[in-house]
Design a protein around this motif. Structure first.
Motif, PDB file in Angstrom:
ATOM      1  N   SER A 111       0.812  -1.218   0.000  1.00 65.38           N
ATOM      2  CA  SER A 111       0.000   0.000   0.000  1.00 65.38           C
ATOM      3  C   SER A 111       0.846   1.270   0.000  1.00 65.38           C
ATOM      4  CB  SER A 111      -0.921   0.008   1.226  1.00 65.38           C
ATOM      5  OG  SER A 111      -0.167   0.046   2.427  1.00 65.38           O
ATOM      6  N   THR A 112       2.171   1.131  -0.085  1.00 67.33           N
ATOM      7  CA  THR A 112       3.067   2.290  -0.028  1.00 67.33           C
ATOM      8  C   THR A 112       3.668   2.565  -1.399  1.00 67.33           C
ATOM      9  OG1 THR A 112       3.624   1.802   2.290  1.00 67.33           O
ATOM     10  CG2 THR A 112       5.131   3.239   1.072  1.00 67.33           C
ATOM     11  N   ASP A 113       3.680   3.833  -1.788  1.00 67.53           N
ATOM     12  CA  ASP A 113       4.285   4.238  -3.059  1.00 67.53           C
ATOM     13  C   ASP A 113       5.704   4.788  -2.871  1.00 67.53           C
ATOM     14  OD1 ASP A 113       1.997   3.610  -4.605  1.00 67.53           O
ATOM     15  OD2 ASP A 113       1.067   5.505  -4.031  1.00 67.53           O
ATOM     16  N   LEU A 114       5.919   5.514  -1.778  1.00 63.57           N
ATOM     17  CA  LEU A 114       7.225   6.120  -1.519  1.00 63.57           C
ATOM     18  C   LEU A 114       7.757   5.646  -0.173  1.00 63.57           C
ATOM     19  CD1 LEU A 114       9.554   8.079  -2.049  1.00 63.57           C
ATOM     20  CD2 LEU A 114       8.117   9.935  -1.137  1.00 63.57           C
ATOM     21  N   PHE A 115       8.880   4.945  -0.217  1.00 64.95           N
ATOM     22  CA  PHE A 115       9.559   4.473   0.988  1.00 64.95           C
ATOM     23  C   PHE A 115      10.746   5.393   1.272  1.00 64.95           C
ATOM     24  CE2 PHE A 115       7.399   0.894  -0.767  1.00 64.95           C
ATOM     25  CZ  PHE A 115       7.132  -0.011   0.243  1.00 64.95           C
ATOM     26  N   ARG A 116      10.845   5.862   2.489  1.00 68.51           N
ATOM     27  CA  ARG A 116      12.041   6.579   2.931  1.00 68.51           C
ATOM     28  C   ARG A 116      12.600   5.816   4.120  1.00 68.51           C
ATOM     29  NH1 ARG A 116       8.080  10.644   2.749  1.00 68.51           N
ATOM     30  NH2 ARG A 116       8.311  12.243   1.119  1.00 68.51           N
ATOM     31  N   ILE A 117      13.860   5.439   4.039  1.00 62.33           N
ATOM     32  CA  ILE A 117      14.466   4.624   5.099  1.00 62.33           C
ATOM     33  C   ILE A 117      15.800   5.244   5.498  1.00 62.33           C
ATOM     34  CG2 ILE A 117      15.353   2.340   5.723  1.00 62.33           C
ATOM     35  CD1 ILE A 117      13.483   1.181   3.551  1.00 62.33           C
ATOM     36  N   LEU A 220      23.018  17.452  11.429  1.00 62.88           N
ATOM     37  CA  LEU A 220      22.164  16.629  12.278  1.00 62.88           C
ATOM     38  C   LEU A 220      22.927  15.374  12.669  1.00 62.88           C
ATOM     39  CD1 LEU A 220      19.243  16.540  13.428  1.00 62.88           C
ATOM     40  CD2 LEU A 220      18.628  15.099  11.479  1.00 62.88           C
ATOM     41  N   TRP A 221      22.866  15.037  13.938  1.00 65.62           N
ATOM     42  CA  TRP A 221      23.564  13.861  14.445  1.00 65.62           C
ATOM     43  C   TRP A 221      22.833  12.586  13.997  1.00 65.62           C
ATOM     44  CZ3 TRP A 221      20.593  17.383  16.876  1.00 65.62           C
ATOM     45  CH2 TRP A 221      19.423  16.930  17.500  1.00 65.62           C
ATOM     46  N   PRO A 222      23.498  11.422  14.056  1.00 62.13           N
ATOM     47  CA  PRO A 222      22.831  10.170  13.684  1.00 62.13           C
ATOM     48  C   PRO A 222      21.587   9.926  14.541  1.00 62.13           C
ATOM     49  CG  PRO A 222      25.189   9.851  13.776  1.00 62.13           C
ATOM     50  CD  PRO A 222      24.932  11.216  14.338  1.00 62.13           C
ATOM     51  N   GLN A 223      20.536   9.441  13.899  1.00 65.22           N
ATOM     52  CA  GLN A 223      19.261   9.194  14.565  1.00 65.22           C
ATOM     53  C   GLN A 223      19.023   7.693  14.714  1.00 65.22           C
ATOM     54  OE1 GLN A 223      17.248  11.855  15.656  1.00 65.22           O
ATOM     55  NE2 GLN A 223      19.123  12.964  15.118  1.00 65.22           N
ATOM     56  N   GLU A 224      17.894   7.332  15.302  1.00 66.88           N
ATOM     57  CA  GLU A 224      17.504   5.930  15.375  1.00 66.88           C
ATOM     58  C   GLU A 224      17.034   5.467  13.998  1.00 66.88           C
ATOM     59  OE1 GLU A 224      13.935   8.486  16.380  1.00 66.88           O
ATOM     60  OE2 GLU A 224      16.010   8.370  17.074  1.00 66.88           O
ATOM     61  N   LEU A 225      17.066   4.160  13.786  1.00 68.47           N
ATOM     62  CA  LEU A 225      16.620   3.597  12.513  1.00 68.47           C
ATOM     63  C   LEU A 225      15.119   3.844  12.356  1.00 68.47           C
ATOM     64  CD1 LEU A 225      17.603   0.062  11.216  1.00 68.47           C
ATOM     65  CD2 LEU A 225      15.338   1.001  10.842  1.00 68.47           C
ATOM     66  N   PHE A 226      14.725   4.429  11.206  1.00 61.88           N
ATOM     67  CA  PHE A 226      13.299   4.633  10.987  1.00 61.88           C
ATOM     68  C   PHE A 226      12.935   4.462   9.521  1.00 61.88           C
ATOM     69  CE2 PHE A 226      15.054   8.988  10.756  1.00 61.88           C
ATOM     70  CZ  PHE A 226      14.466   9.510   9.615  1.00 61.88           C
ATOM     71  N   HIS A 227      11.680   4.052   9.312  1.00 57.04           N
ATOM     72  CA  HIS A 227      11.090   3.887   7.983  1.00 57.04           C
ATOM     73  C   HIS A 227       9.911   4.849   7.865  1.00 57.04           C
ATOM     74  CE1 HIS A 227      13.134   0.087   8.687  1.00 57.04           C
ATOM     75  NE2 HIS A 227      13.015  -0.231   7.413  1.00 57.04           N
TER      76      HIS A 227
END
Length: 283
Positions: A111-117, A220-227
């Protein structure tokens, strides 16, 4: 302004607590009187009303009945279930095994068209090779004290990842350069994984950016893994749980962070050079 991955889940719990608090106020009864009608202590009423303790389904039914609003219980129960689903412990999520977990994402992917990871530590699942995925999932099984079905789970993950070859979707992926150096599996498995990144990064639907370790004056410092799934959902992976962020203001904050991280990354020849350097370091 730091991103709090659990704040969306807590906000959802607070909305449930507010609704229960308003029911009691509308009924014109005190917290002590409600506790007496429900058969529990006043401190429990206070904890529920202040969102310190999530109410059980039976708590909600008793609360509504005590306030003369039993007809509102189904709606509040649904709201509470949604709130609790935003914070899902991995131990609960993987009770049926790691292989089943891979399949649980298929509908969301479709159901997703654009994934940002964005990933500071791991190759994104959609770009993992079987050997790399098997080593990662086996380590997860050991950490969570689960039966190790990593081989079957890795195969299921690869099958799920075929979506990147289907037309009509875009995948924008960012990793920190350190991901290329954190070895999972043996040297051959890691070399195969890095080699696949060279291939996958050239796919028309994939934009692979790598943020160099030597980036001067990071914005920006490294962040947590997110989708990010389109502009409607952010899934944040913590050590113990997955947090679903659905509040528009928080999604906007993650999008802003993603774009700032994206601006520091290198692409194309620059990204390939970092991958080749990491491959050479394995020899």
């Amino acid at each position: 302004m730091p991103i709090s991955p659990s704040s969306s889940a807590q906000a959802a719990r607070e909305r449930v607590a507010q609704r229960l608090r308003e029911l009691r106020a509308d009924a014109g009864i005190t917290g002590t009187e409600l506790a007496s009608r429900c058969g529990w202590t006043h401190p429990k009423t206070s904890r529920i009303e202040n969102a310190r303790t999530p109410p059980t389904p039976e708590d909600i039914r008793l609360w509504c009945r005590a306030c003369g609003a039993a007809d509102q219980a189904p709606d509040i129960l649904a709201q509470s279930r949604d709130a609790e689903s935003q914070y899902v412990e991995w131990r609960r999520k993987v009770r049926a095994g790691l292989k089943r977990l891979q399949g649980s994402y298929v509908q969301l992917y479709r159901s997703t068209d654009l994934f940002r990871i964005y990933s500071p530590t791991l190759v994104p699942g959609l770009l993992q090779t079987e050997g790399y995925a098997r080593a990662l999932l086996s380590a997860n099984a050991r950490l969570l004290d689960l039966p190790d079905d990593a081989e079957e789970a890795a195969a299921a993950r690869l099958e799920r990842s075929q979506i990147i070859h289907e037309p009509g979707r875009r995948f924008v992926m960012l990793i920190e350069e350190g991901v290329l150096r954190y070895q999972l599996g043996d040297g051959d498995a890691m070399a195969a994984q890095l080699g696949y990144l060279l291939t996958a990064g050239a796919l028309p639907s994939v934009s692979l950016g790598i943020i160099p370790s030597a980036t001067p004056q990071r914005v920006l410092w490294p962040q947590e893994l997110f989708h990010m799934y389109d502009d409607t959902l952010v899934s944040v992976e913590l050590l113990s749980a997955r947090v679903r962020v659905t509040q528009p203001s928080e999604i906007a904050l993650y999008l802003k962070a993603f774009e700032e991280l994206r601006g520091m990354a290198v692409y194309g020849a620059g990204a390939r050079a970092l991958i080749v350097k990491a491959i050479d370091a394995l020899r």
